[in-house]
Write an enzyme that holds these catalytic residues in place. Structure first.
Site, PDB file in Angstrom:
ATOM      1  N   HIS A 402     -34.569  21.381   3.486  1.00  0.00           N
ATOM      2  CA  HIS A 402     -35.923  21.928   3.576  1.00  0.00           C
ATOM      3  C   HIS A 402     -36.014  22.720   4.875  1.00  0.00           C
ATOM      4  O   HIS A 402     -36.694  22.334   5.808  1.00  0.00           O
ATOM      5  CB  HIS A 402     -36.956  20.792   3.550  1.00  0.00           C
ATOM      6  N   TYR A 558     -48.735  28.958  -3.957  1.00  0.00           N
ATOM      7  CA  TYR A 558     -49.915  28.852  -3.110  1.00  0.00           C
ATOM      8  C   TYR A 558     -50.961  29.928  -3.408  1.00  0.00           C
ATOM      9  O   TYR A 558     -52.145  29.689  -3.200  1.00  0.00           O
ATOM     10  CB  TYR A 558     -49.515  28.916  -1.637  1.00  0.00           C
ATOM     11  N   GLU A 610     -44.897  22.079  -5.154  1.00  0.00           N
ATOM     12  CA  GLU A 610     -45.852  22.316  -4.067  1.00  0.00           C
ATOM     13  C   GLU A 610     -46.993  23.176  -4.578  1.00  0.00           C
ATOM     14  O   GLU A 610     -46.761  24.203  -5.221  1.00  0.00           O
ATOM     15  CB  GLU A 610     -45.203  23.027  -2.866  1.00  0.00           C
TER      16      GLU A 610
END
Length: 795
Positions: A402, A558, A610
């Site tokens: 990550h 997002y 996410e």
């Protein structure tokens, strides 16, 4: 005449070229609009009370669905002095281009501060700190270089001398165990309090620390018991000076290792158990002498460290990093995992996403074999943390990479060098051998193209340091972007086989990647080719290389990005997160449909690994969750196999180069009160959604009405992305957020209306077209009225 003829010919050529360019861009945009922007019927049936239902009572293998939560990525754990920590400390604070910091925001019931605590002015924050300093249990600490030296890095003889010193007296020992001129960062610790949920003490959304207050409180504390301080300092100095006479720097390191592990030599390490009660960073028993040094201890450094607190220094009002309380501790997931795990468990989430940090497990390059490079105590600590996830009733989704490139790898080029693949596979085997029996979902790489671009192409993240040639040629076939992406693709393919073939891995193992997608659209006509090129570079290239070895494909989404060369445009009538991501739930639906069509030959399953929004006010976050879940359900109804949804994230954390500016958490973190957690209303909403698996009409309307009420009243909220006067946003975040008004616009799923192109040419053409249509309608209306008027006249 000849020059005139040439000039006329050049003008004609330029005109023809210009016309061809406009036509080519117009055709390109027409194709792009048809494929990406064409409106679709609203999939949400608002006549029903339940707008979306997810099969949470089934296992994913049987068509079920899970809700998940994630904590901060592994490398932003506390007690880890990695490349990202050094990057944050060394970066320069940014001034606020909008001017002075925002004024104090009160905690009125109708204000966002009522559930999150928004930034306070220096004076207000100073009063909070002064009030907290009266608490007799309050402990003032000093850390050098962003890391405590009192409990972790001093030699044992030195450490023992501080054991009998009162906590408040240790403030003067700041410089011990470090360099001659230590970099001192002062932090205030206040015992955790429950809080009343109205944001008091949470001026901690953006930490505002008065330099005057710092000097005042520190002077008061330093004066409390100077006798004890001087006595302790003399004892420490005497002990250290005596030791220096007897052993050299290298001999002391070897003797220290032998004293702590008398049966272990530096050449033949053995595994050492990790006590669950010991939360300090494990000592490295097997690190070569060159990899660890004890800094010299001197009275001069101690005095400098003490005097540092009383000096008047320039202070930055609100810090994304530089002025935050305890910035190096992030959210303490390493030392205190149960705080995050209890919060995740409380939402009824059944899967928990976390990571293991490569640089923590392998703190040195394994040139002499893996066994000689591993911090076995860290390995054991991670196993303890993963087991705690299971103890809290959740399955584990584990990320291997990550954005956590070890510093030793960065020194030789990282993923540009083929040996990094071998080292990563060694790391993968180690992790699988130790945790394979505990992990349900494996993510090999998180957002590889984001890491490659910002690290190796732009140099905005640590570990790349590209030169001009690398930046200019990055996108070429042999450029650094292509080289790095291929390396990480090859590493995934081999890691996939390692996990599946391991006898320690659960059967069947689920292995995938976590891929970042954003919905990009052009701001102007001539931005369309750039959007098409960016999509070609980033949307499918890596996924195409690894899709045949993915049990699932993780999607990180997002929002949308409006491209206006040479950057991203801040569109005034679009809603944005604090970190500059346009809120656009339709984009998630569009992306899921597109990925499903591209990879259905692999029978691809998807997990939203996410999805989240930075929003300290919590007014945007609640409808954001609702609308994106509706988008997921609509995609599932179209045949997309989505198995789960992971919201990002549980608690406010360190957001890469933006530090602690953007607030992504369902839970606010009060860094003034010992990182106390304060659940926001979105935490309760997510709990309800994950418990029932249903999104209702009442929920949707309630949270939307709350947001629109703020927008219609002209209320503002923080915005952390640096923006120039032309509205172009930059990669760097602001230390002092700007105020941005809530937008009165319906951006809900299925209701967002995309504007046309905004460049001068497109705007002019639209003006002419709309004008012609208006005149045409007016003419028809007049023609319809004429016969009626004639009849009336005749009558």
């Amino acid at each position: 005449m000849a020059p005139m003829v040439l000039l006329l010919n050049a003008s004609k050529v330029a005109g023809v070229v210009g016309a061809i360019t406009v036509v080519a861009n117009a055709l390109t945009f027409r194709h792009f609009h048809h494929k990406n922007l064409a409106p679709f019927p609203d999939p949400v049936d608002e006549s029903q009370e339940v707008l979306a239902s997810f099969p949470i009572d089934k296992e994913v293998e049987d068509g079920g669905f899970f809700f998940a939560l994630a904590t901060a990525p592994a490398h932003v754990e506390d007690k880890l002095d990695d490349a990202w920590l050094e990057f944050a400390k060394e970066s320069e604070p940014k001034d606020n281009p909008a001017g002075d910091p925002p004024e104090t925001r009160t905690g009125e019931k109708d204000n966002a501060a009522s559930f999150s605590g928004v930034s306070l002015t220096e004076e207000a924050q100073a009063e909070k700190i002064k009030e907290g300093s009266k608490d007799p249990d309050m402990e003032s600490m000093a850390v050098a270089g962003g890391k405590s030296v009192l409990s972790e890095e001093l030699p044992e003889a030195v450490q023992s001398a501080t054991d009998n010193v009162a906590p408040e007296d240790k403030v003067g020992l700041a410089g011990l165990g470090r360099s001659e001129t230590p970099d001192i960062i002062r932090v205030e610790e206040v015992p955790s309090e429950g809080g009343n949920g109205k944001g008091d003490g949470l001026g901690g959304e953006w930490e505002v620390v008065s330099e005057k207050d710092k000097s005042d409180t520190d002077s008061e504390k330093a004066d409390k018991s100077p006798g004890k301080l001087q006595a302790a300092a003399k004892e420490i100095q005497s002990t250290f000076n005596e030791g220096q006479k007897q052993i050299s720097e290298e001999e002391r390191l070897e003797n220290m290792s032998k004293k702590l592990e008398p049966e272990v030599s530096l050449d033949k390490p053995r595994r050492v158990g990790f006590s669950s009660k010991n939360t300090a960073e494990p000592g490295l028993m097997n690190v070569p002498r060159r990899a660890r040094k004890f800094a010299k201890l001197s009275m001069e450094a101690m005095i400098r460290g003490f005097e540092k607190f009383t000096e008047e220094e320039e202070s930055h009002n609100v810090a994304a990093w530089h002025n935050a309380i305890r910035p190096e501790e992030r959210v303490r997931f390493w030392s205190d995992p149960d705080t995050e795990l209890k919060l995740a468990q409380g939402t009824n989430s059944t899967v928990f996403r976390m990571g293991v940090d490569w640089s923590r497990i392998m703190p040195i390059e394994p040139v002499n074999g893996v066994e000689n490079a591993v911090n076995w105590m860290a390995v054991d600590r991670y196993r303890y943390i993963i087991q705690r996830v299971l103890d809290h009733g959740m399955k584990v989704m584990l990320t291997l990479f990550h954005h956590s490139l070890p510093q030793w790898a960065a020194e030789y080029g990282g993923w540009k060098d083929p040996k990094t693949i071998k080292y990563f596979l060694d790391f993968t085997r180690l992790v699988v051998d130790n945790y394979g029996d505990l992990v349900d979902y494996w993510i090999t790489f998180n957002e590889p193209h984001v890491f490659a671009m910002l690290t190796y192409c732009a140099g905005a993240w640590p570990g790349g340091d590209p030169d001009m040639l690398e930046t200019v040629t990055a996108a070429m076939p042999k450029g650094v972007f292509k080289v790095v992406m291929k390396a990480m693709a090859d590493a995934h393919l081999d890691a996939y086989d390692i996990i599946h073939k391991s006898s320690k891995s659960k059967k069947p193992a689920r292995v995938g990647i976590s891929h970042h997608v954003s919905f990009m659209r052009p701001y102007g006509l001539f931005d369309t080719p750039l959007v098409v090129f960016s999509n070609w570079m980033t949307r499918f290239a890596y996924c195409d290389d690894v899709a045949h070895k993915c049990d699932f494909m993780g999607i990180n989404y997002y929002g949308q990005e409006v491209v206006s060369a040479p950057g991203l445009k801040n569109v005034e009538n679009d809603e944005y997160s604090e970190s500059g991501r346009g809120v656009y739930p339709d984009g998630l639906y569009r992306m899921l449909i597109e990925f499903h069509e591209r990879y259905k030959q692999h029978d691809m399953k998807f997990i939203i690994t996410e999805n989240g929004v930075s929003d300290a006010t919590d007014y945007i976050r609640r409808p954001y969750i609702i609308e994106h879940l509706l988008a997921v359900r609509a995609a599932m109804d179209k045949g997309v196999r989505v198995q789960g949804y992971c919201f990002w994230t549980i608690s406010d954390n360190w957001e890469w180069a933006d530090g602690y500016g953007p607030k992504f958490g369902l839970v606010a973190v009060d860094r003034h009160k010992n990182l106390a957690r304060h659940p926001r209303p979105s935490y309760n909403l997510y709990t309800e959604l994950s418990k029932t698996g249903k999104v209702t009409k009442k929920q949707r309307q309630s949270v939307w009405d709350d947001l629109m009420d703020q927008a219609r009243q002209g209320k503002t909220r923080p915005f952390c992305r640096e923006t120039n006067p032309q509205g172009l946003m930059f990669a760097g975040g602001l230390d002092v957020p700007m105020d941005r008004a809530f937008v009165v616009r319906d951006w809900r799923f299925g209701k967002y209306e995309v504007e046309g192109l905004q460049d001068p040419v497109s705007s002019f053409v639209r003006y002419l077209r709309e004008g012609a249509i208006f005149r045409k309608k007016k003419s028809k209306q007049q023609q319809q009225k004429t016969p009626a008027l004639a009849e009336a006249s005749a009558a």
